[in-house]
Design an enzyme around this catalytic site. Sequence first.
Site, PDB file in Angstrom:
ATOM      1  N   ARG A   1      40.991  37.442  31.748  1.00  0.00           N
ATOM      2  CA  ARG A   1      42.306  38.087  31.683  1.00  0.00           C
ATOM      3  C   ARG A   1      43.348  37.221  32.389  1.00  0.00           C
ATOM      4  O   ARG A   1      44.456  37.051  31.908  1.00  0.00           O
ATOM      5  CB  ARG A   1      42.242  39.473  32.332  1.00  0.00           C
ATOM      6  CG  ARG A   1      41.830  40.621  31.411  1.00  0.00           C
ATOM      7  CD  ARG A   1      40.593  40.329  30.609  1.00  0.00           C
ATOM      8  NE  ARG A   1      40.149  41.457  29.810  1.00  0.00           N
ATOM      9  CZ  ARG A   1      39.020  42.123  30.031  1.00  0.00           C
ATOM     10  NH1 ARG A   1      38.223  41.786  31.047  1.00  0.00           N
ATOM     11  NH2 ARG A   1      38.678  43.113  29.241  1.00  0.00           N
TER      12      ARG A   1
ATOM     13  N   ASP B   1      36.709  36.527  26.767  1.00  0.00           N
ATOM     14  CA  ASP B   1      37.157  37.873  26.420  1.00  0.00           C
ATOM     15  C   ASP B   1      38.248  37.777  25.366  1.00  0.00           C
ATOM     16  O   ASP B   1      38.594  36.682  24.912  1.00  0.00           O
ATOM     17  CB  ASP B   1      37.658  38.624  27.661  1.00  0.00           C
ATOM     18  CG  ASP B   1      37.234  40.093  27.631  1.00  0.00           C
ATOM     19  OD1 ASP B   1      37.671  40.794  26.700  1.00  0.00           O
ATOM     20  OD2 ASP B   1      36.474  40.524  28.504  1.00  0.00           O
TER      21      ASP B   1
ATOM     22  N   HIS C   1      34.807  42.009  22.286  1.00  0.00           N
ATOM     23  CA  HIS C   1      35.614  41.215  23.227  1.00  0.00           C
ATOM     24  C   HIS C   1      35.644  39.745  22.795  1.00  0.00           C
ATOM     25  O   HIS C   1      35.540  38.842  23.629  1.00  0.00           O
ATOM     26  CB  HIS C   1      35.060  41.350  24.647  1.00  0.00           C
ATOM     27  CG  HIS C   1      35.349  42.686  25.266  1.00  0.00           C
ATOM     28  ND1 HIS C   1      36.598  43.051  25.707  1.00  0.00           N
ATOM     29  CD2 HIS C   1      34.543  43.753  25.499  1.00  0.00           C
ATOM     30  CE1 HIS C   1      36.554  44.283  26.195  1.00  0.00           C
ATOM     31  NE2 HIS C   1      35.332  44.733  26.078  1.00  0.00           N
TER      32      HIS C   1
ATOM     33  N   GLU D   1      31.793  47.888  25.152  1.00  0.00           N
ATOM     34  CA  GLU D   1      33.014  48.273  24.445  1.00  0.00           C
ATOM     35  C   GLU D   1      33.108  47.604  23.075  1.00  0.00           C
ATOM     36  O   GLU D   1      34.003  46.803  22.814  1.00  0.00           O
ATOM     37  CB  GLU D   1      34.231  47.935  25.309  1.00  0.00           C
ATOM     38  CG  GLU D   1      34.252  48.730  26.609  1.00  0.00           C
ATOM     39  CD  GLU D   1      35.429  48.388  27.498  1.00  0.00           C
ATOM     40  OE1 GLU D   1      35.917  49.269  28.207  1.00  0.00           O
ATOM     41  OE2 GLU D   1      35.864  47.212  27.482  1.00  0.00           O
TER      42      GLU D   1
ATOM     43  N   TYR E   1      34.001  49.213  41.322  1.00  0.00           N
ATOM     44  CA  TYR E   1      35.089  48.520  40.635  1.00  0.00           C
ATOM     45  C   TYR E   1      36.202  48.225  41.632  1.00  0.00           C
ATOM     46  O   TYR E   1      36.981  49.104  42.001  1.00  0.00           O
ATOM     47  CB  TYR E   1      35.588  49.347  39.445  1.00  0.00           C
ATOM     48  CG  TYR E   1      34.880  48.960  38.164  1.00  0.00           C
ATOM     49  CD1 TYR E   1      33.492  48.779  38.158  1.00  0.00           C
ATOM     50  CD2 TYR E   1      35.569  48.757  36.980  1.00  0.00           C
ATOM     51  CE1 TYR E   1      32.827  48.403  37.003  1.00  0.00           C
ATOM     52  CE2 TYR E   1      34.915  48.379  35.823  1.00  0.00           C
ATOM     53  CZ  TYR E   1      33.544  48.203  35.841  1.00  0.00           C
ATOM     54  OH  TYR E   1      32.878  47.825  34.702  1.00  0.00           O
ATOM     55  N   PHE E   2      36.289  46.958  42.025  1.00  0.00           N
ATOM     56  CA  PHE E   2      37.223  46.569  43.070  1.00  0.00           C
ATOM     57  C   PHE E   2      38.620  46.268  42.529  1.00  0.00           C
ATOM     58  O   PHE E   2      39.517  45.909  43.292  1.00  0.00           O
ATOM     59  CB  PHE E   2      36.681  45.380  43.856  1.00  0.00           C
ATOM     60  CG  PHE E   2      35.541  45.732  44.779  1.00  0.00           C
ATOM     61  CD1 PHE E   2      35.006  47.017  44.821  1.00  0.00           C
ATOM     62  CD2 PHE E   2      34.988  44.777  45.623  1.00  0.00           C
ATOM     63  CE1 PHE E   2      33.951  47.343  45.664  1.00  0.00           C
ATOM     64  CE2 PHE E   2      33.944  45.097  46.486  1.00  0.00           C
ATOM     65  CZ  PHE E   2      33.421  46.377  46.505  1.00  0.00           C
ATOM     66  N   ASP E   3      38.826  46.398  41.207  1.00  0.00           N
ATOM     67  CA  ASP E   3      40.189  46.379  40.686  1.00  0.00           C
ATOM     68  C   ASP E   3      40.824  47.759  40.803  1.00  0.00           C
ATOM     69  O   ASP E   3      42.025  47.903  40.593  1.00  0.00           O
ATOM     70  CB  ASP E   3      40.226  45.888  39.239  1.00  0.00           C
ATOM     71  CG  ASP E   3      39.225  46.589  38.343  1.00  0.00           C
ATOM     72  OD1 ASP E   3      38.087  46.808  38.800  1.00  0.00           O
ATOM     73  OD2 ASP E   3      39.557  46.896  37.185  1.00  0.00           O
TER      74      ASP E   3
ATOM     75  N   GLU F   1      43.119  42.288  34.911  1.00  0.00           N
ATOM     76  CA  GLU F   1      44.283  42.577  34.066  1.00  0.00           C
ATOM     77  C   GLU F   1      45.590  42.433  34.839  1.00  0.00           C
ATOM     78  O   GLU F   1      46.561  41.864  34.330  1.00  0.00           O
ATOM     79  CB  GLU F   1      44.179  43.991  33.489  1.00  0.00           C
ATOM     80  CG  GLU F   1      43.185  44.131  32.358  1.00  0.00           C
ATOM     81  CD  GLU F   1      41.799  44.531  32.825  1.00  0.00           C
ATOM     82  OE1 GLU F   1      41.005  45.018  32.006  1.00  0.00           O
ATOM     83  OE2 GLU F   1      41.518  44.365  34.024  1.00  0.00           O
TER      84      GLU F   1
END
Length: 768
Positions: free
Chosen positions: A164, A193, A263, A327, A424-426, A476
């Site tokens: 990203r 991705d 992806h 996904e 999830y550290f985002d 992102e």
Amino acid sequence: MTLAASSLWGGTALAGEPSKADYRVVPLPVEIAQADAGAFVLNNSTQICYPAGNAPLKRNAELLAGYLKQLTGYDLKLVTKAPKKNAIILADGLTSDNSEAYSIGVDKDRIEIKGASAAGNFYGIQTLRKSIDANAHGDVVFPAVQINDQPRFPYRGTHFDTSRHYFPVDSVKAFIDMIALHNINRFHWHLTDDQGWRLEIKKYPLLTEVGSWRDGTCVAKDFESSDSVRYGGFYTQDEARDIVKYAADRHITVIPEIDLPGHMLAALTAYPKLGCTGGPYSVWQRWGVSEDLLCAGNPKTYEFIDDVLKEVVDIFPSEYIHIGGDECPKVRWEECPKCQAKITELGLVTDNHSTAEQKLQSYVMEHAAKTLAGMDRKMIGWDEIIEGGLFPGATVMSWRGVEGAREAAKQGHDAIMTPTNYCYFDYLQSQDIDGEPFGIGGYVPVSKVYQLEPTADLTAEQAKHILGAQSNLWTEYISTLSHVQYMELPRLAALSEVQWMQPDRKDFDDFTTRLPRLIDQYRSLGYNYATHIFDVQGGLEPDYEKHQIKANLRSIDGAPIYYTLDGSTPDEKSAVYTEPIVLDKTCTVRAVVIRPTGRSREFADSVTFNLATSSPVTLATKPHSRYSTPEGAALLTDGRLGSTSFGTGEWMGFEGTPLDATIDLGKIQPVQKVTVRVLVDALNWIFDARGFEVGLSTDGQTFTPVAVVDYPAMTGYETDIKTHVIQFPATDARYVHVKALCETSAPEWQDAAKGKPGFLFVDELIVD
């Protein structure tokens, strides 16, 4: 927004006084036995000794010398012949069943760090390094001690998405140094991705010439915005090999990820014939899930997979290669004649467990796994690979909750835990969204990370299949190394104890007493880290017996907490917190820690009282594991109202299942209205309720229906909080039964979710 740590914590030892080592580091060693043998004093004459001809320990010695120079200012000499005194001796050959075990022995003459391997020796070095006070340069006193230590899990990972946003080689190396400090031994490198292909593949040069560049970047959460600035970058194979060696020197294995068959927009933009439609495609400027993927009916697809993986294996010596599998919408495959012909050729049919297209994905993944097996490698895939049936040798990385790893373990497959709601550290570290850097959403504080127990609810035999745990950082909205560090630290410290320590030895309160010394190391190293741990800790807890709420507050270092209940800003003249604050009416609690070095952020929480506040709730249906909370059903009657962010821990989420709750009001009293707050965020598959059923009872056994309400399905995207009020004639009752109906199948207009169960999010059941 970040806050300078030096304003909240840290000091400097008195000039000329040696500092004293503290072996209670993060992660905490298994055994620390004080000895009666004086103390070792590290000074500028101390030498570091390693065995002649032992290249790994020589490299360890060089790294140790660098760490000690940064902490003490001394440039220590490396030798291969051990002096009789004033030496740090590095050795391997420790007898242990755990190859990463180590011991540290300290007496007045020497420090000996011995590992069961060079890696074990390296973790001993990390413990020694972290025991030093980073605020004091100069001599260090090491009390005599015997430390014996080893990790719980063999796989201790962290993930970094450079697709990203691209990060240069120096930033990737800095990331590796940061995780080495935390005894992490696996670096999961997300390289491809929809938004960019980042690894040079010589047989397919357009992957980087075309696929590594996009014509703009999404800058907001609507996913359709773009700054229209051309953006990109990639790693040459030589650069990737350099990073692999850099990590290996720190006993970290790099596990690359080539995400397939979804992806893949960047690859399809470069080679459109590999897609079902033939294009044209473009490298995505937005975030989310694309319906375009590799065509599973095209023989060239399998040739492409094989060729790419062969070059990847040549670069990365890791035992595992990650091949994605997440996904992956099947819309294109459902419409593609080649894919449907492949389904027929393979004899794949839809059954109660999987669709034919899901089984086709398993076929693609198994093909990739077999290619890897032919090169003596193993595959890892995200937990979606379970949907089409697991094939022999598949290792599952469970991100959508813990269920994927548990299911894999029950089937005899290895798995790695990385659930969003812990790892999830985002996700944000605070519920104060406006006070945090703009991000993807979600809420994972340090305390939540620490709560992860990777083998919970598994038998001893099943637990053997859990290789370990990993944090994930998707980028992102993260484009700089400073922002990366802020999102990782100090949550990485909490994860390191999950990965390293046995669960019966973990203690969050004790962890917080040891954490400030590690944070001093962050500051000394110039890392940008989050400081929420220095704010007011604790929160509001229900008292079911008295139908009250108690505010339990504390500070990490015992510094005074000042608070108000009238919504005003607390200061030194406000009340000082000394014991839990009892709340029995609507109010706002605001609190702050004030230290001589500065003032923390404010803790602020409001409670609204009604008949149901602090009443026990029984759930007949189970929320999704990612959207349940430690408080459990108590969240529904805690008097606190959630914001429009679904991932902050303020909401309870149900997937394709109604909310079915019974509230015990504690006594019989008149009831005439029930209000239910529902979050709507259709972009994230969260829909409004389709209706409500309310029943009342005096004994908890026999319920009388008093209201049935139906609502139409949503017809388009929106984000809002719906307050549904259900009124009925006043009726005496003690028990209130509320059933909130949900979308069992997402509507057609929600492209990414159509046909899948919708989510229902509720945060409060209000009774009047």
